[in-house]
Scaffold this active site. Sequence first.
Site, short mmCIF file in Angstrom:
data_model
loop_
_atom_site.label_atom_id
_atom_site.label_comp_id
_atom_site.label_asym_id
_atom_site.label_seq_id
_atom_site.Cartn_x
_atom_site.Cartn_y
_atom_site.Cartn_z
N LEU A 727 0.82 -1.22 0.00
CA LEU A 727 0.00 0.00 0.00
C LEU A 727 0.85 1.27 0.00
CD1 LEU A 727 -2.77 -1.02 2.54
CD2 LEU A 727 -2.82 -1.13 0.06
N GLY A 728 2.03 1.18 0.52
CA GLY A 728 2.90 2.36 0.58
C GLY A 728 4.24 1.97 1.15
N GLY A 730 8.22 3.75 2.58
CA GLY A 730 8.95 4.95 2.95
C GLY A 730 10.30 4.59 3.52
N PHE A 732 11.13 4.25 6.61
CA PHE A 732 11.11 3.36 7.77
C PHE A 732 10.80 1.92 7.35
CE2 PHE A 732 6.76 4.35 7.02
CZ PHE A 732 6.08 3.20 7.35
N GLY A 733 10.08 1.75 6.23
CA GLY A 733 9.69 0.41 5.84
C GLY A 733 8.54 0.43 4.87
N THR A 734 7.67 -0.56 4.95
CA THR A 734 6.61 -0.75 3.96
C THR A 734 5.30 -1.07 4.67
OG1 THR A 734 8.29 -1.66 2.49
CG2 THR A 734 6.01 -1.96 1.83
N VAL A 735 4.18 -0.60 4.08
CA VAL A 735 2.84 -0.94 4.56
C VAL A 735 2.17 -1.84 3.53
CG1 VAL A 735 0.60 -0.05 5.25
CG2 VAL A 735 2.67 1.20 5.83
N LYS A 754 2.21 -2.84 8.93
CA LYS A 754 3.35 -1.93 8.79
C LYS A 754 4.60 -2.70 9.19
CE LYS A 754 3.29 2.29 10.34
NZ LYS A 754 3.31 3.45 11.26
N ASP A 846 -2.06 16.62 15.78
CA ASP A 846 -1.98 16.55 14.32
C ASP A 846 -3.35 16.27 13.72
OD1 ASP A 846 0.06 14.73 11.90
OD2 ASP A 846 -0.91 16.68 11.84
#
Length: 1256
Positions: A727-728, A730, A732-735, A754, A846
Amino acid sequence: MELAAWCRWGFLLALLSPGAAGTQVCTGTDMKLRLPASPETHLDMLRHLYQGCQVVQGNLELTYLPANASLSFLQDIQEVQGYMLIAHNRVKHVPLQRLRIVRGTQLFEDKYALAVLDNRDPLDNVTTAAPGRTPEGLRELQLRSLTEILKGGVLIRGNPQLCYQDMVLWKDVLRKNNQLAPVDMDTNRSRACPPCAPTCKDNHCWGESPEDCQILTGTICTSGCARCKGRLPTDCCHEQCAAGCTGPKHSDCLACLHFNHSGICELHCPALITYNTDTFESMLNPEGRYTFGASCVTTCPYNYLSTEVGSCTLVCPPNNQEVTAEDGTQRCEKCSKPCAGVCYGLGMEHLRGARAITSDNIQEFAGCKKIFGSLAFLPESFDGNPSSGVAPLKPEHLQVFETLEEITGYLYISAWPESFQDLSVFQNLRVIRGRILHDGAYSLTLQGLGIHSLGLRSLRELGSGLALIHRNTHLCFVNTVPWDQLFRNPHQALLHSGNRPEEACGLEGLVCNSLCARGHCWGPGPTQCVNCSQFLRGQECVEECRVWKGLPREYVRGKHCLPCHPECQPQNSSETCYGSEADQCEACAHYKDSSSCVARCPSGVKPDLSYMPIWKYPDEEGICQPCPINCTHSCVDLDERGCPAEQRASPVTFIIATVVGVLLFLIIVVVIGILIKRRRQKIRKYTMRRLLQETELVEPLTPSGAVPNQAQMRILKETELRKLKVLGSGAFGTVYKGIWIPDGENVKIPVAIKVLRENTSPKANKEILDEAYVMAGVGSPYVSRLLGICLTSTVQLVTQLMPYGCLLDHVREHRGRLGSQDLLNWCVQIAKGMSYLEEVRLVHRDLAARNVLVKSPNHVKITDFGLARLLDIDETEYHADGGKVPIKWMALESILRRRFTHQSDVWSYGVTVWELMTFGAKPYDGIPAREIPDLLEKGERLPQPPICTIDVYMIMVKCWMIDSECRPRFRELVSEFSRMARDPQRFVVIQNEDLGPSSPMDSTFYRSLLEDDDMGELVDAEEYLVPQQGFFSPDPALGTGSTAHRRHRSSSARSGGGELTLGLEPSEEEPPRSPLAPSEGAGSDVFDGDLAVGVTKGLQSLSPHDLSPLQRYSEDPTLPLPPETDGYVAPLACSPQPEYVNQPEVRPQSPLTPEGPPPPIRPAGATLERPKTLSPGKNGVVKDVFAFGGAVENPEYLAPRAGTASQPHPSPAFSPAFDNLYYWDQNSSEQGPPPSTFEGTPTAENPEYLGLDVPV
């Protein structure tokens, strides 16, 4: 005579024009049409200025010249920087045949670079003139080489004898981009003009001779050429050329358009400092040049100041001071601290408009040694001005100039007190620099005075300009001054006339003293000599020094007689001293202390404040000897030699000292005893109190009052998880989109996984565990929750899968299909979720539409706890040290003071509501984030959305109050928006809402999830965690996945700490639900509080499986509705019937009671305790957003790249220079990210978000 302080450049000698060595540069004048100060010497003044001159740095003014004037000294001039004025002359020709260019840096009457005015014979119009007489006046211009006027126009008037001015093609002479190029001339002549020579093309000429044909260099050029040497395309000149050329190169120019660098025309002079890209250092450029006029020079000419930026100037810029080096060069140097105060003269600063020295401004020069500017004494100085209230200047006031040593401008005196016979008030004046010249020509002007001598005995330099001394009928000693020694360039000279003849001065004995060398003096007497023939004592020339006789005795240094020290004993047969110090005497007059002669030996004298006093006495030979006793204080008794007498102690003093000492000792002992006793008493009391408390305690103490956090964390096995799709990704890693299959159970639960990348730092693992701790502790239908965590070598977080993505993308995608009921329901649900977070003392920090996920069109959940922080039981606010923060969503106190509270979340809630009401518009779009604090402090807020009524907008405005206590609480916001949701079209007006389709049931991201065939036969995560089997049906099979959704939608959404939650939605194969039926979970926000309370007739028709999520929470965690609402937010009877609300006429039959036990509800005031094993950063902030080695913080916001769906570990190219779209952290300058080999999806960095670790 009227005085004007004109700032002009001095006389110079430098290398300037192309291809010529030793080009002479001279200054111009600035008199315009005024009569010369001295008509008798006017022609001599011009001759001294322009003899051999080639470049005029200023204006070339030729005025009031007689018919017989010889102007051959003008024939070498090739360039004029300012304007050229030929006016009121009677000469027939002006020999300027070599003049090529007029730059027009100064313009006559602010418009003209060339002005030819009234050059006529006074008898030209007299009819009775003698026959055959040739009238005087200018007849031809003869500017045969003039081919360029860079700036300014042409003015030719009143020249009856002038011919050929109309035969000149002025269009060719004037520069094409010359904005001020008027040509104003008349052709009224009193004589017939011959035609141009036959050799002149197109009949353009400057005179009758064939040599006077006009040279065309502009109009004949091909397209694109500014100047050329011919009509061919190859005849174009270089773009840096002016006035024409001899070839195509920039070294073939006849004149330079900008700067001449050693014969080559350049746009800029070479810089003095260059940057070395290899060593990253600034270095001196050996080819660097200073800018001087239109030329590049290696050093600035004399009397000019060099600056750090590489220019030659006459006045230093602000915050700079003049510095003169040992070799005499002058430069401007930046002050290391505030520059010392200076004395300004006429023409500078506040005296810029003053005409003369008067009684009003003379006191400003008291004590000045150097005056930056000029001095002028006019008759009005001593007569005063009654109309303006200026009193006459008294002669005694002039004594303020006795300390003056230097003038940077000029000295002009046309009036002087009659009682003064000379200018002796300037007796210490050494230099007149002449950077500012009177009439642009004179640095020293003395005219019409009654003085007998000059009296300027210390004057040694006239740096620039001429000296004019005339019409002083009593003045002698003009020719006895060696003026050539005062001048600094060959163009300077003395112009004098009308002074007293030397013969008359000699008859009265007004001659130089015999002790003056070479007969050079400034006046009578031995004190006015320029140099002495014998010796100089102070300011007086003497025949001999007092070395052998006379007092005080002296010694000789060169030709100067210098006095000995007063303590030196005069000698008759030898020199008394060999220096002026006390230790340079041959013999002492009184006493000798060490090597110095003194008047008396030191008795109790302290040589320095930090030393003991010294006592000495003189012996028989007069030499100071130290006393045997050196007294330090109370030295009253002295012996016959002056030394301190021996002090014998008195018994009274001993007794007093003993008594005082004993008393002090006793007092100290008593005080210590008292302190020890009190200390023991306190210890005994604390011990007894502790023993009593230990015996009386019967149950553990809970000082904080906080209830234990009994939230549970599921530890999942890696074998239970199945990853389906990326799904995504970055830094830090992958989702992944995946399925959770619990061991021993036949169910499949759609989840988002995640996964941290390999070689993740310990700090990154700790941060993701902190986020898991926060997510696991929440328990609200409107807040996303954590399903479990997998503790493999790379930590994996498992969260619920949300099918519709984030709310921001949802409203943007379906903006044409959303109704007012949808928007208000979402506002209520978000407010309830935030109210729950306030109860559990969690500050979100946030909140934004992008951080709200859509489980179904009727149900949203708050997510993104990457910035959320729990408050301790005794905390009411949180102070952050830095990190990434969304500036445009933050309250003003959070931006300025890093202060985060629940009320600062209210501000963010108002911005989130604004995003919904504008269908996903960007707040403060186009405004840089750095300007947001000033904009908010000035009272500006987001505008009212078009669909909002004033009621909704006023709630937003209340959320944006500067005082946080004036903002509403979340429970109040729940109440307000719940009231509006009952009558939605009254508060939110959407055009053609009734004609539009129902709420959207599909999305782009939902369809992307349908591509995976493994997503069938799934069970919702919340149904699995909190099953409600048997509520509607006793068959437990209803709770299994067999009747669950067969097709699912999912979306990826950004989550604060890497969380991505996804959910389920029935497919199009299932029959459509009733508008009143909830969709997966809490359903629409029309359900308030316990979702199982108050079931309408429409609910009774639903299947048990459809209603099972409604019974998950037994009590709304935010604000219970009053009983009369019956659990619903229904529209009023007068309102249209939107989706997701009950029909007005339908009343609930009977409340349904959930059979299964509800999940535990955290009581009000409960807190989520931080785990002791997790240590966040400063103040609990985990702010190292780059700990994962990359720059993308939250990949959930990034769309997966094409072609990566089948790869379990995609590796698209990732640039660490990019960051998350909504955040910008400036902490990266403090700690660089570790090297990373992970490649993720790049996203653009949004500069409108700043870190709080730098003041905004």
